[in-house]
Design a protein around this motif. Structure first.
Motif, mmCIF file in Angstrom:
data_model
loop_
_atom_site.group_PDB
_atom_site.id
_atom_site.type_symbol
_atom_site.label_atom_id
_atom_site.label_comp_id
_atom_site.label_asym_id
_atom_site.label_seq_id
_atom_site.Cartn_x
_atom_site.Cartn_y
_atom_site.Cartn_z
ATOM 1 N N CYS A 85 -4.393 -0.208 0.070
ATOM 2 C CA CYS A 85 -5.177 -1.264 0.708
ATOM 3 C C CYS A 85 -6.617 -0.777 0.921
ATOM 4 O O CYS A 85 -6.932 0.390 0.683
ATOM 5 C CB CYS A 85 -4.539 -1.668 2.041
ATOM 6 S SG CYS A 85 -4.710 -0.433 3.336
ATOM 7 N N CYS A 95 0.121 2.966 3.804
ATOM 8 C CA CYS A 95 0.490 2.323 5.085
ATOM 9 C C CYS A 95 1.512 1.208 4.897
ATOM 10 O O CYS A 95 1.961 0.618 5.879
ATOM 11 C CB CYS A 95 -0.758 1.781 5.776
ATOM 12 S SG CYS A 95 -1.441 0.318 4.992
ATOM 13 N N CYS A 129 -6.940 2.285 3.289
ATOM 14 C CA CYS A 129 -6.387 3.566 2.846
ATOM 15 C C CYS A 129 -7.038 4.055 1.557
ATOM 16 O O CYS A 129 -6.710 5.144 1.087
ATOM 17 C CB CYS A 129 -4.891 3.432 2.614
ATOM 18 S SG CYS A 129 -3.968 2.980 4.084
ATOM 19 N N CYS A 140 0.832 -1.205 0.000
ATOM 20 C CA CYS A 140 0.000 0.000 0.000
ATOM 21 C C CYS A 140 0.874 1.264 0.000
ATOM 22 O O CYS A 140 1.821 1.380 0.771
ATOM 23 C CB CYS A 140 -0.901 -0.014 1.231
ATOM 24 S SG CYS A 140 -1.850 1.506 1.444
HETATM 25 ZN ZN LIG Z 1 -2.933 1.055 3.425
#
Ligand SMILES: [Zn+2]
Length: 245
Positions: A176, A159, A179, A156
């Motif tokens: 992801c 994150c 996010c 991601c």
């Molecule tokens: Zn993420």
């Protein structure tokens, strides 16, 4: 007047007056240069067709006050000859030249990796070993990465978690589920894998990809490239407008 010699790929040319032409070349050692080729548009010009876009040339210039002047040119590889007869390959090559010209904004700033990527891309296009659009998308992804804009594809972008679900240009690539911003594209996992294969130069994996994933990949890569080109240029203009302190 100082002379210098380099090799490079002609990115574009335009007319200057009645008989001259300005050429923009991405060179191996000097970076992007602009030079004037005098008398090039006369039929008996000693430069002939060597100063056409796509041509990999060895050239000598002398430094001028505003523009450098081309004094000698030899052809190393005339990539245009192989591309002109095949429309998909020709348009892919034209997009490479334009992207190189726009990604490399400063003149005479060495950009060896960009030069090598461009020559590699034109060579792959003229050899015809891979689909033209795959070669172009690989070039886009890799030249963006060299310019500092590699998209996140495996983890991601926000994150760094491993479970990527969507692709969000503004976030910097794959994201992801947590996010994921509103409106992010949700490509197939195979499409993200194809993008990663192109970025890394994994041609066996890229050549084995399916047409629908190639199409989805091309759409995402084009949007990602466009966003970075526009915002890159805009942010540069903003920097140039800052008052001197
Ligand atoms: Zn993420």
């Amino acid at each position: 007047m100082s002379l210098y010699r380099d090799e490079g790929v002609v990115l574009r040319t335009h007319k200057l007056g009645e008989a001259d032409r300005i050429i923009t070349v991405l060179t191996k050692r000097t970076g992007k240069i602009r030079g004037v080729a005098k008398g090039v548009r006369r039929t008996m010009s000693r430069f002939g067709a060597r100063l056409e876009p796509f041509t990999h040339i060895d050239l000598q210039l002398h430094t001028g006050r505003t523009l450098d002047v081309v004094t000698q040119v030899e052809t190393i590889r005339p990539y245009g000859e192989a591309l002109i007869a095949d429309y998909p390959r020709y348009t892919a090559g034209s997009a490479m030249l334009e992207t190189a010209d726009r990604l490399i904004m400063g003149e005479k700033e060495p950009a060896l990796r960009q030069f090598l990527l461009l020559v590699g891309g034109l060579r792959a296009l003229s050899a015809g070993e891979h689909e033209a659009r795959l070669v172009l998308d690989a070039y886009f992804l890799r030249s963006l990465a060299v310019a500092g804009y590699a998209p996140a594809l495996v983890e991601c972008a926000r994150c760094e978690g491993p479970a990527v679900r969507a692709f969000a240009i503004v976030a910097g690539g794959a994201v992801c589920g947590n996010c994921r911003p509103a409106g992010a594209a949700v490509p197939a996992g195979e499409t993200l894998a194809l993008m990663n294969a192109l970025l890394k130069g994994d041609w066996p994996a890229a050549d084995a990809s399916e047409a629908r994933h190639r199409a989805e990949c091309s759409g995402l890569v084009a949007a990602y490239l466009q966003w970075h080109l526009e915002h890159g240029i805009r942010s540069l203009r903003h920097v140039e407008r800052e008052p001197a302190t």
